[in-house]
Design a protein around this motif. Structure first.
Motif, PDB file in Angstrom:
ATOM      1  N   ARG A 146      45.989  43.419  35.066  1.00 16.07           N
ATOM      2  CA  ARG A 146      44.841  44.223  35.515  1.00 16.07           C
ATOM      3  C   ARG A 146      43.907  44.551  34.355  1.00 16.07           C
ATOM      4  O   ARG A 146      42.706  44.688  34.537  1.00 16.07           O
ATOM      5  CB  ARG A 146      45.316  45.506  36.206  1.00 16.07           C
ATOM      6  CG  ARG A 146      45.898  45.235  37.594  1.00 16.07           C
ATOM      7  CD  ARG A 146      46.456  46.502  38.207  1.00 16.07           C
ATOM      8  NE  ARG A 146      45.424  47.358  38.757  1.00 16.07           N
ATOM      9  CZ  ARG A 146      45.542  48.679  38.905  1.00 16.07           C
ATOM     10  NH1 ARG A 146      46.649  49.289  38.544  1.00 16.07           N
ATOM     11  NH2 ARG A 146      44.559  49.388  39.409  1.00 16.07           N
ATOM     12  N   ALA A 147      44.479  44.679  33.155  1.00 14.28           N
ATOM     13  CA  ALA A 147      43.661  45.120  32.019  1.00 14.28           C
ATOM     14  C   ALA A 147      43.035  43.965  31.230  1.00 14.28           C
ATOM     15  O   ALA A 147      42.036  44.147  30.533  1.00 14.28           O
ATOM     16  CB  ALA A 147      44.507  45.983  31.085  1.00 14.28           C
ATOM     17  N   LEU A 148      43.616  42.774  31.338  1.00  8.40           N
ATOM     18  CA  LEU A 148      43.246  41.660  30.453  1.00  8.40           C
ATOM     19  C   LEU A 148      41.742  41.363  30.402  1.00  8.40           C
ATOM     20  O   LEU A 148      41.176  41.164  29.330  1.00  8.40           O
ATOM     21  CB  LEU A 148      44.007  40.399  30.907  1.00  8.40           C
ATOM     22  CG  LEU A 148      43.665  39.092  30.202  1.00  8.40           C
ATOM     23  CD1 LEU A 148      44.047  39.153  28.721  1.00  8.40           C
ATOM     24  CD2 LEU A 148      44.383  37.916  30.880  1.00  8.40           C
ATOM     25  N   PHE A 149      41.088  41.322  31.576  1.00 10.17           N
ATOM     26  CA  PHE A 149      39.713  40.808  31.615  1.00 10.17           C
ATOM     27  C   PHE A 149      38.660  41.831  31.193  1.00 10.17           C
ATOM     28  O   PHE A 149      37.464  41.536  31.175  1.00 10.17           O
ATOM     29  CB  PHE A 149      39.404  40.249  33.001  1.00 10.17           C
ATOM     30  CG  PHE A 149      40.364  39.155  33.415  1.00 10.17           C
ATOM     31  CD1 PHE A 149      40.707  38.145  32.525  1.00 10.17           C
ATOM     32  CD2 PHE A 149      40.944  39.148  34.677  1.00 10.17           C
ATOM     33  CE1 PHE A 149      41.601  37.138  32.881  1.00 10.17           C
ATOM     34  CE2 PHE A 149      41.843  38.151  35.041  1.00 10.17           C
ATOM     35  CZ  PHE A 149      42.169  37.142  34.146  1.00 10.17           C
ATOM     36  N   VAL A 306      38.736  49.300  37.487  1.00 13.44           N
ATOM     37  CA  VAL A 306      40.082  48.777  37.742  1.00 13.44           C
ATOM     38  C   VAL A 306      41.021  49.924  38.115  1.00 13.44           C
ATOM     39  O   VAL A 306      41.766  49.842  39.104  1.00 13.44           O
ATOM     40  CB  VAL A 306      40.622  48.020  36.513  1.00 13.44           C
ATOM     41  CG1 VAL A 306      42.051  47.555  36.757  1.00 13.44           C
ATOM     42  CG2 VAL A 306      39.735  46.825  36.197  1.00 13.44           C
ATOM     43  N   SER A 307      40.978  51.011  37.337  1.00 14.66           N
ATOM     44  CA  SER A 307      41.887  52.136  37.591  1.00 14.66           C
ATOM     45  C   SER A 307      41.670  52.724  38.977  1.00 14.66           C
ATOM     46  O   SER A 307      42.624  53.111  39.651  1.00 14.66           O
ATOM     47  CB  SER A 307      41.678  53.245  36.563  1.00 14.66           C
ATOM     48  OG  SER A 307      41.929  52.751  35.290  1.00 14.66           O
ATOM     49  N   ASP A 312      39.927  44.525  41.783  1.00 12.35           N
ATOM     50  CA  ASP A 312      41.279  44.095  41.407  1.00 12.35           C
ATOM     51  C   ASP A 312      41.188  42.747  40.701  1.00 12.35           C
ATOM     52  O   ASP A 312      41.084  41.703  41.344  1.00 12.35           O
ATOM     53  CB  ASP A 312      42.159  43.979  42.657  1.00 12.35           C
ATOM     54  CG  ASP A 312      43.556  43.488  42.300  1.00 12.35           C
ATOM     55  OD1 ASP A 312      43.835  43.290  41.097  1.00 12.35           O
ATOM     56  OD2 ASP A 312      44.366  43.296  43.229  1.00 12.35           O
ATOM     57  N   PRO A 313      41.239  42.760  39.356  1.00 19.81           N
ATOM     58  CA  PRO A 313      41.031  41.505  38.612  1.00 19.81           C
ATOM     59  C   PRO A 313      42.128  40.478  38.852  1.00 19.81           C
ATOM     60  O   PRO A 313      41.915  39.291  38.650  1.00 19.81           O
ATOM     61  CB  PRO A 313      41.057  41.949  37.140  1.00 19.81           C
ATOM     62  CG  PRO A 313      41.009  43.425  37.144  1.00 19.81           C
ATOM     63  CD  PRO A 313      41.511  43.887  38.471  1.00 19.81           C
ATOM     64  N   THR A 314      43.292  40.940  39.300  1.00 24.60           N
ATOM     65  CA  THR A 314      44.409  40.001  39.439  1.00 24.60           C
ATOM     66  C   THR A 314      44.154  38.976  40.546  1.00 24.60           C
ATOM     67  O   THR A 314      44.772  37.914  40.553  1.00 24.60           O
ATOM     68  CB  THR A 314      45.737  40.734  39.735  1.00 24.60           C
ATOM     69  OG1 THR A 314      45.640  41.369  41.007  1.00 24.60           O
ATOM     70  CG2 THR A 314      46.038  41.776  38.674  1.00 24.60           C
ATOM     71  N   THR A 315      43.245  39.301  41.469  1.00 22.04           N
ATOM     72  CA  THR A 315      42.991  38.358  42.569  1.00 22.04           C
ATOM     73  C   THR A 315      42.411  37.040  42.059  1.00 22.04           C
ATOM     74  O   THR A 315      42.506  36.023  42.720  1.00 22.04           O
ATOM     75  CB  THR A 315      42.017  38.945  43.620  1.00 22.04           C
ATOM     76  OG1 THR A 315      40.887  39.462  42.928  1.00 22.04           O
ATOM     77  CG2 THR A 315      42.658  40.048  44.423  1.00 22.04           C
TER      78      THR A 315
END
Ligand SMILES: NC(=O)c1ccc[n+]([C@@H]2O[C@H](COP(=O)([O-])OP(=O)(O)OC[C@H]3O[C@@H](n4cnc5c(N)ncnc54)[C@H](O)[C@@H]3O)[C@@H](O)[C@H]2O)c1
Ligand SMILES: [Zn+2]
Ligand SMILES: [Zn+2]
Length: 345
Positions: A146-149, A306-307, A312-315
């Motif tokens: 979730r945090a990477l991008f 994100v928080s 939702d970056p994981t998508t």
């Protein structure tokens, strides 16, 4: 340590290289827990953005833990951090004004001689200069994925959306359904803008519709006809070129109404634009070049998004590979089979 190195014209190789060491005051060394491959890495491999020497470690999207710090940083070993691709000095006038992307000593990780010749982060460890400015602590409530991008494409999308000036009730066209275009689209949707994403690759457009629920136009070289129809003739208020290719920029320019703004977020090298000046002038074309994304200026907002669960970056992650399989990851991404590839060292 293992690292992805540039192997000359279009190729990468996973190799054993020396571990980085502290070089300048303010440096931190980070053990990379997760990294990823960016569209800008493809430009480096193709030579579109020059200056990368064979054998250099590439990659600039990463997250991990600080292992060692030089004097002059408030970070300490063990801190969990996400890194910015953009390396700013933090002390020039532009940094002081929050315009980190126009820092007078601007550098970038893993992008060659023109941007400071810094080794990249598709590796087990990376050295980050001016760590207080270019790393951001993240708390344990956010997973790595979730945090990477936040250090690049998510924040680049937010920055691009912000540059359009669009808001609630406006219509935006995003040209390019790669990760950058998709995050720009999600950032625009987050602020109430109607977004239509266009991509010449119909599969990528369909993926964006199916997985992210975005309105799309897929497979058209001339999307403006569809945009005219979808907007009842009005066209878009703003558009983003999230590709970095002249045909895409021209498509973006044709998709906006008179006095519409086009933000050039995709990266350009030696290309030249043949512009019909009279038409641009009379229609009040508002062409805005993004430059490198102002990551440090917007990453707090990205983390908030994100928080709060607004994005939702994981998508966007379609492939999870080991760093040792990076060559395959580059092939999957370059062929557009993957939307986003993450690499675990
Ligand atoms: N400004 C910045 O700081 C910044 C940061 C990160 C990435 N970028 C740039 O953003 C761009 C996009 O990155 P990405 O990771 O999403 O890349 P990507 O290569 O995965 O995506 C590009 C997409 O554009 C589509 N496309 C190509 N030509 C098109 C056209 N004529 N019309 C419509 N669609 C077209 C492709 O099919 C592809 O889906 C790249 O140029 C990258 O270097 C800029
Ligand atoms: Zn990038
Ligand atoms: Zn600066």
């Amino acid at each position: 340590m293992r690292a992805v190195v540039f192997a000359g014209s279009g190729k990468v190789r996973v190799d054993d290289v020396a571990e980085p060491t502290l070089v300048e005051p303010g440096d931190a060394l980070v053990r990379v827990d997760l990294g990823s491959i960016c569209g800008s890495d493809l430009h480096l491999l193709s030579g579109k953005t020059p200056g990368l020497k064979p054998g250099s470690v590439i990659g600039h999207e990463f997250l991990g833990r600080v292992t060692e710090v030089a004097d002059g940083t408030s970070l300490t070993a063990g801190d969990r951090v996400v890194g910015s691709f953009l390396i700013a000095c933090g002390s020039c006038d532009r940094c002081a004004n929050g315009r980190f992307n126009f820092c007078l000593k601007r550098r970038a990780l893993g992008t060659g001689e023109l941007t400071g010749d810094l080794d990249g982060a598709q590796a087990e460890y990376v050295r980050v200069p001016v760590a207080d400015v270019n790393l951001r602590r993240i708390d344990d409530s956010l997973s790595d994925e979730r945090a990477l991008f936040v250090g690049d494409i998510l924040t680049t999308g937010i920055y691009g959306a912000r540059l359009t000036g669009a808001g609630d009730g406006d219509v935006a066209v995003v040209v390019g359904a790669g990760p950058v275009g998709l995050f720009a689209a999600l950032a625009l949707r987050r602020i109430g803008t109607r977004v239509i994403v266009v991509d010449t690759n119909a599969r990528r457009a369909s993926w964006a519709a199916a997985v992210l629920g975005l309105e799309v136009v897929g497979g058209a070289e001339h999307p403006e006809e569809a945009i005219v129809n979808l907007t009842g003739g009005a066209k878009a208020d703003v558009a983003i070129d999230a590709v970095g290719a002249i045909p895409a920029l021209k498509a973006a320019m044709r998709c906006v109404r008179e006095a519409g703004r086009v933000v050039v977020l995709g990266v350009y090298g030696a290309e030249r634009l043949d512009l019909a000046m009279g038409r641009a002038w009379v229609s009040g074309l508002d062409l805005r070049f993004a430059g490198m994304a102002n990551i440090q200026g917007h990453w707090a907002d990205a983390l908030d998004a994100v928080s709060a669960g607004e994005i939702d970056p994981t998508t966007l992650i379609t492939h999870r590979l080991s760093l040792d399989d990076a060559e395959q990851g580059y092939e999957l991404f370059a062929s557009q089979e993957a939307i986003k590839v993450v690499l675990t060292p």
